[in-house]
Design a protein around this motif. Sequence first.
Motif, mmCIF file in Angstrom:
data_model
loop_
_atom_site.group_PDB
_atom_site.id
_atom_site.type_symbol
_atom_site.label_atom_id
_atom_site.label_comp_id
_atom_site.label_asym_id
_atom_site.label_seq_id
_atom_site.Cartn_x
_atom_site.Cartn_y
_atom_site.Cartn_z
ATOM 1 N N LYS A 183 0.814 -1.219 0.000
ATOM 2 C CA LYS A 183 0.000 0.000 0.000
ATOM 3 C C LYS A 183 0.844 1.264 0.000
ATOM 4 O O LYS A 183 0.549 2.219 -0.719
ATOM 5 N N THR A 184 1.920 1.298 0.802
ATOM 6 C CA THR A 184 2.748 2.506 0.863
ATOM 7 C C THR A 184 3.413 2.797 -0.485
ATOM 8 O O THR A 184 3.557 3.950 -0.877
ATOM 9 N N ALA A 185 3.797 1.739 -1.202
ATOM 10 C CA ALA A 185 4.399 1.923 -2.525
ATOM 11 C C ALA A 185 3.377 2.469 -3.508
ATOM 12 O O ALA A 185 3.669 3.361 -4.306
ATOM 13 N N VAL A 186 2.155 1.942 -3.440
ATOM 14 C CA VAL A 186 1.083 2.415 -4.321
ATOM 15 C C VAL A 186 0.782 3.887 -4.056
ATOM 16 O O VAL A 186 0.615 4.684 -4.977
ATOM 17 N N ASN A 187 0.727 4.270 -2.784
ATOM 18 C CA ASN A 187 0.468 5.666 -2.418
ATOM 19 C C ASN A 187 1.590 6.583 -2.882
ATOM 20 O O ASN A 187 1.344 7.701 -3.341
ATOM 21 N N PHE A 188 2.834 6.127 -2.749
ATOM 22 C CA PHE A 188 3.973 6.927 -3.189
ATOM 23 C C PHE A 188 3.913 7.191 -4.695
ATOM 24 O O PHE A 188 4.124 8.307 -5.155
ATOM 25 N N ILE A 189 3.601 6.140 -5.454
ATOM 26 C CA ILE A 189 3.500 6.283 -6.912
ATOM 27 C C ILE A 189 2.398 7.271 -7.271
ATOM 28 O O ILE A 189 2.574 8.133 -8.132
ATOM 29 N N SER A 190 1.255 7.175 -6.594
ATOM 30 C CA SER A 190 0.134 8.081 -6.864
ATOM 31 C C SER A 190 0.500 9.530 -6.566
ATOM 32 O O SER A 190 0.193 10.434 -7.355
ATOM 33 N N ASP A 191 1.178 9.767 -5.441
ATOM 34 C CA ASP A 191 1.598 11.129 -5.075
ATOM 35 C C ASP A 191 2.582 11.686 -6.104
ATOM 36 O O ASP A 191 2.520 12.861 -6.468
ATOM 37 N N PHE A 192 3.497 10.837 -6.554
ATOM 38 C CA PHE A 192 4.490 11.241 -7.560
ATOM 39 C C PHE A 192 3.802 11.648 -8.859
ATOM 40 O O PHE A 192 4.103 12.685 -9.451
ATOM 41 N N GLU A 193 2.857 10.833 -9.305
ATOM 42 C CA GLU A 193 2.146 11.109 -10.556
ATOM 43 C C GLU A 193 1.362 12.420 -10.472
ATOM 44 O O GLU A 193 1.366 13.213 -11.424
ATOM 45 N N GLU A 194 0.699 12.642 -9.349
ATOM 46 C CA GLU A 194 -0.081 13.873 -9.179
ATOM 47 C C GLU A 194 0.817 15.106 -9.178
ATOM 48 O O GLU A 194 0.477 16.131 -9.774
ATOM 49 N N ALA A 195 1.970 15.012 -8.518
ATOM 50 C CA ALA A 195 2.889 16.155 -8.434
ATOM 51 C C ALA A 195 3.441 16.528 -9.803
ATOM 52 O O ALA A 195 3.502 17.714 -10.165
ATOM 53 N N ILE A 196 3.817 15.543 -10.577
ATOM 54 C CA ILE A 196 4.412 15.828 -11.879
ATOM 55 C C ILE A 196 3.350 16.275 -12.886
ATOM 56 O O ILE A 196 3.618 17.114 -13.754
ATOM 57 N N ALA A 197 2.118 15.775 -12.733
ATOM 58 C CA ALA A 197 1.013 16.224 -13.590
ATOM 59 C C ALA A 197 0.674 17.676 -13.292
ATOM 60 O O ALA A 197 0.395 18.464 -14.206
ATOM 61 N N HIS A 198 0.710 18.050 -12.020
ATOM 62 C CA HIS A 198 0.440 19.433 -11.622
ATOM 63 C C HIS A 198 1.449 20.385 -12.259
ATOM 64 O O HIS A 198 1.088 21.488 -12.692
ATOM 65 N N GLU A 199 2.705 19.958 -12.342
ATOM 66 C CA GLU A 199 3.739 20.791 -12.962
ATOM 67 C C GLU A 199 3.444 21.012 -14.445
ATOM 68 O O GLU A 199 3.649 22.107 -14.975
ATOM 69 N N CYS A 200 2.953 19.974 -15.112
ATOM 70 C CA CYS A 200 2.607 20.110 -16.534
ATOM 71 C C CYS A 200 1.464 21.099 -16.729
ATOM 72 O O CYS A 200 1.499 21.916 -17.652
ATOM 73 N N VAL A 201 0.448 21.018 -15.874
ATOM 74 C CA VAL A 201 -0.675 21.950 -15.957
ATOM 75 C C VAL A 201 -0.178 23.378 -15.764
ATOM 76 O O VAL A 201 -0.570 24.298 -16.491
ATOM 77 N N LYS A 202 0.711 23.565 -14.804
ATOM 78 C CA LYS A 202 1.256 24.888 -14.506
ATOM 79 C C LYS A 202 2.021 25.460 -15.704
ATOM 80 O O LYS A 202 1.981 26.655 -15.961
ATOM 81 N N ARG A 203 2.692 24.600 -16.456
ATOM 82 C CA ARG A 203 3.487 25.045 -17.606
ATOM 83 C C ARG A 203 2.670 25.092 -18.898
ATOM 84 O O ARG A 203 3.183 25.498 -19.937
ATOM 85 N N GLY A 204 1.433 24.615 -18.855
ATOM 86 C CA GLY A 204 0.604 24.617 -20.052
ATOM 87 C C GLY A 204 0.977 23.532 -21.046
ATOM 88 O O GLY A 204 0.750 23.680 -22.250
ATOM 89 N N LEU A 205 1.517 22.416 -20.555
ATOM 90 C CA LEU A 205 1.910 21.291 -21.400
ATOM 91 C C LEU A 205 0.851 20.190 -21.340
ATOM 92 O O LEU A 205 0.130 20.056 -20.352
ATOM 93 N N GLN A 206 0.772 19.408 -22.415
ATOM 94 C CA GLN A 206 -0.287 18.401 -22.515
ATOM 95 C C GLN A 206 0.074 17.063 -21.867
ATOM 96 O O GLN A 206 -0.805 16.242 -21.613
ATOM 97 N N GLY A 207 1.356 16.841 -21.635
ATOM 98 C CA GLY A 207 1.741 15.544 -21.090
ATOM 99 C C GLY A 207 3.153 15.545 -20.554
ATOM 100 O O GLY A 207 3.879 16.538 -20.643
ATOM 101 N N VAL A 208 3.541 14.397 -20.003
ATOM 102 C CA VAL A 208 4.881 14.238 -19.443
ATOM 103 C C VAL A 208 5.390 12.841 -19.737
ATOM 104 O O VAL A 208 4.626 11.870 -19.746
ATOM 105 N N VAL A 209 6.690 12.748 -20.003
ATOM 106 C CA VAL A 209 7.389 11.467 -20.085
ATOM 107 C C VAL A 209 8.466 11.504 -19.008
ATOM 108 O O VAL A 209 9.296 12.408 -18.993
ATOM 109 N N CYS A 210 8.429 10.530 -18.113
ATOM 110 C CA CYS A 210 9.372 10.532 -16.992
ATOM 111 C C CYS A 210 9.831 9.114 -16.691
ATOM 112 O O CYS A 210 9.496 8.163 -17.396
ATOM 113 N N GLY A 211 10.599 8.977 -15.616
ATOM 114 C CA GLY A 211 11.079 7.674 -15.163
ATOM 115 C C GLY A 211 11.082 7.657 -13.646
ATOM 116 O O GLY A 211 10.094 7.945 -13.012
#
Length: 272
Positions: A183-211
């Motif tokens: 569960k903690t790993a799943v929550n960490f992944i979800s928090d990571f995805e939300e944070a990086i998606a928020h950055e894309c919205v802030k920059r006006g970008l449509q998507g992100v490719v990360c690792g």
Amino acid sequence: MTSAQLAKPSRKQRVRTLWISDVHLGTRDCQAEHLAAFLKRYHADRIYLVGDIIDGWKLRGGIYWPQAHTNVIRRLLTMSKRGTEVIYVTGNHDEFLRRYSSLLLGNIQLVDEAVHVTVDGRQLLVIHGDQFDVITRYHRWLAFLGDSAYEFTLTLNRWLNHWRSRWGYGYWSLSAYLKHKVKTAVNFISDFEEAIAHECVKRGLQGVVCGHIHHAEIRQVSGVEYMNCGDWVESCTALIEHWDGQIELYRLAEEQARLASEEQAVALESGA
């Protein structure tokens, strides 16, 4: 026939873009032979190396660099020589390269992040992602501790797949399985995805490719097209942009299963 032999391509496929991340060259768990076979299969106009390609953390403790790891570097240099634009995006395990950001050597460029424009005009942030990991940024000692525990899991993973290969089974990732169950790993992944998606919205970008988190996925997160390359340590995954704009998530395990199924069908036809 080994799993590495099953992964060998029959001919090159022309694609627009390849993304790979978290190769961790310099570690015993790097799946360098599988990666070299994957790269041989494609002719790409551009390839993004999305961080943690070389594991500087591990190399501090001693040099481990077999021929298979050199072969990956040679393959990338050959692709560059033949016209592929290679963009190396730095990560936290190869952060020693960040002092050389914006370095340009022929067709090879070193950057901390990039914006990729797809064939159909979408703008994608290409970034390793450690900048959005609270533990990596603010609690480095925890990151190193977690890295040691992760390495133990990968050691188990390596032995498990050694025996699976000997018994004729394809590659399977124990560590990736645990990520989906803890569960903690799943929550960490979800928090990571939300944070990086928020950055894309802030920059006006449509998507992100990360690792960074070694969890390959393509899905919508907060209205942003979230795409994670995965890794070449446990999952052996990559992202491929085709000429119609479609971005595909490649998984070695699925490729091996498909090739094994085709071989079995051929064998049945031959015996009929």
